[in-house]
Design an enzyme around this catalytic site. Sequence first.
Site, PDB file in Angstrom:
ATOM      1  N   LYS A   1       0.752  -1.320   0.091  1.00 19.78           N
ATOM      2  CA  LYS A   1      -0.076  -0.123  -0.163  1.00 19.78           C
ATOM      3  C   LYS A   1       0.899   1.138  -0.018  1.00 19.78           C
ATOM      4  CE  LYS A   1      -2.014  -1.000   4.003  1.00 19.78           C
ATOM      5  NZ  LYS A   1      -1.598  -2.273   4.529  1.00 19.78           N
TER       6      LYS A   1
ATOM      7  N   ARG B   1      -9.361   1.102   8.986  1.00 17.71           N
ATOM      8  CA  ARG B   1      -9.103  -0.263   9.159  1.00 17.71           C
ATOM      9  C   ARG B   1     -10.253  -1.137  10.141  1.00 17.71           C
ATOM     10  NH1 ARG B   1      -3.017   0.330   9.180  1.00 17.71           N
ATOM     11  NH2 ARG B   1      -1.931  -1.382   9.641  1.00 17.71           N
TER      12      ARG B   1
ATOM     13  N   ARG C   1      11.208  -6.424   4.818  1.00 13.56           N
ATOM     14  CA  ARG C   1      11.155  -4.752   4.622  1.00 13.56           C
ATOM     15  C   ARG C   1      12.015  -4.050   5.446  1.00 13.56           C
ATOM     16  NH1 ARG C   1       5.311  -2.416   4.853  1.00 13.56           N
ATOM     17  NH2 ARG C   1       5.209  -2.886   7.114  1.00 13.56           N
TER      18      ARG C   1
ATOM     19  N   ARG D   1      11.411  -2.107  10.886  1.00 12.73           N
ATOM     20  CA  ARG D   1      10.236  -1.720  11.695  1.00 12.73           C
ATOM     21  C   ARG D   1      10.371  -2.775  12.768  1.00 12.73           C
ATOM     22  NH1 ARG D   1       5.176  -0.070   8.478  1.00 12.73           N
ATOM     23  NH2 ARG D   1       4.299  -0.932  10.212  1.00 12.73           N
TER      24      ARG D   1
ATOM     25  N   ARG E   1      -0.424  -8.970  13.782  1.00 10.44           N
ATOM     26  CA  ARG E   1      -1.018  -7.824  12.877  1.00 10.44           C
ATOM     27  C   ARG E   1      -1.840  -8.590  11.819  1.00 10.44           C
ATOM     28  NH1 ARG E   1       4.018  -5.213  10.492  1.00 10.44           N
ATOM     29  NH2 ARG E   1       2.722  -3.546   9.743  1.00 10.44           N
TER      30      ARG E   1
HETATM   31  P1  AMP Z   1       1.035   0.492   9.230  1.00  6.60           P
HETATM   32  O1  AMP Z   1       2.020   1.437   9.031  1.00  6.60           O
HETATM   33  O2  AMP Z   1      -0.236   1.038   8.479  1.00  6.60           O
HETATM   34  O3  AMP Z   1       1.319  -1.053   9.018  1.00  6.60           O
HETATM   35  O4  AMP Z   1       0.614   0.645  10.848  1.00  6.60           O
HETATM   36  C1  AMP Z   1       1.310   0.290  11.817  1.00  6.60           C
HETATM   37  C2  AMP Z   1       0.586   0.146  13.210  1.00  6.60           C
HETATM   38  O5  AMP Z   1      -0.033   1.824  13.349  1.00  6.60           O
HETATM   39  C3  AMP Z   1      -0.664  -0.688  13.120  1.00  6.60           C
HETATM   40  O6  AMP Z   1      -0.256  -1.988  13.646  1.00  6.60           O
HETATM   41  C4  AMP Z   1      -1.291   0.012  14.197  1.00  6.60           C
HETATM   42  O7  AMP Z   1      -0.989  -0.367  15.684  1.00  6.60           O
HETATM   43  C5  AMP Z   1      -1.382   1.476  14.042  1.00  6.60           C
HETATM   44  N1  AMP Z   1      -2.410   2.087  13.137  1.00  6.60           N
HETATM   45  C6  AMP Z   1      -1.939   2.402  11.655  1.00  6.60           C
HETATM   46  N2  AMP Z   1      -3.053   2.846  11.142  1.00  6.60           N
HETATM   47  C7  AMP Z   1      -4.049   2.510  11.907  1.00  6.60           C
HETATM   48  C8  AMP Z   1      -5.634   2.731  11.748  1.00  6.60           C
HETATM   49  N3  AMP Z   1      -6.229   3.210  10.861  1.00  6.60           N
HETATM   50  N4  AMP Z   1      -6.329   2.322  12.783  1.00  6.60           N
HETATM   51  C9  AMP Z   1      -5.753   1.802  14.118  1.00  6.60           C
HETATM   52  N5  AMP Z   1      -4.506   1.863  14.348  1.00  6.60           N
HETATM   53  C10 AMP Z   1      -3.532   2.053  12.922  1.00  6.60           C
END
Ligand code: AMP
Length: 217
Positions: free
Chosen positions: A13, A88, A127, A160, A171
């Site tokens: 994404k 989400r 990654r 990360r 996740r």
């Molecule tokens: P990402 O970089 O999108 O994979 O997000 C990393 C982490 O940020 C996720 O595992 C959640 O803990 C938090 N996070 C990111 N976007 C959201 C969202 N829309 N709702 C809730 N938590 C989020």
Amino acid sequence: MRVVFLGPPGAGKGTQAKFLQEKCGACQVSTGDILRKAVQDHTPLGKKAAEYLDKGELVPDDVVLDLVAERLRQKDCEKGFILDGFPRTVAQAEGLERILENLGWGLDSVLCLQLPQEVVIRRLSGRRNCRKCGGLYHAAWSPPRRDGVCDQCGGELYQRQDDREETVAARLRVFDAQTAPLAEYYRKKGLLRPINGEGSVEEIRGRVFQALGAKAA
Ligand code: AMP
């Protein structure tokens, strides 16, 4: 252009949203990036969010909705936006509708990157991100020219915390339970554009542009 990118962690994404941003001028809004920056800067938002990010769990809906509402009101989003990692949950999708209604905007499409779980796990484990510019690499498929160093800005590459094996499983469980149902939510609204997320970055980019009815070149 006002679009949402849907898909499991590691689906690509962020990479595809960056391409779209460069090509179309719409701004990429990644809730994950905003939250990680807040944690790094020890802001009040970061303090609230840190424990969820560490465990691979979702930050509460009201916290995320507030931050998205504030971000979308900023000037650069008037040209359009690409939501990456948001919504989400169904509650977030409903909240997004209210935010957009207040702004007098609607969504054009929801691009849903689809790929098998074993591919997701391989992608996440390799990654690497740049600490300085946010550039994305993969140890096997798109390695930097110099090990551990960003090609674009010379910044340090790191893995990360939540891309480590123990957090990835959590996740993916969260994605299946809370985020996957959004595909049906948007399908019913006629906005869903399923996209095969397997293959090279360029192949997927071509499919994304095709789904949007635009040229990728
Ligand atoms: P990402 O970089 O999108 O994979 O997000 C990393 C982490 O940020 C996720 O595992 C959640 O803990 C938090 N996070 C990111 N976007 C959201 C969202 N829309 N709702 C809730 N938590 C989020």
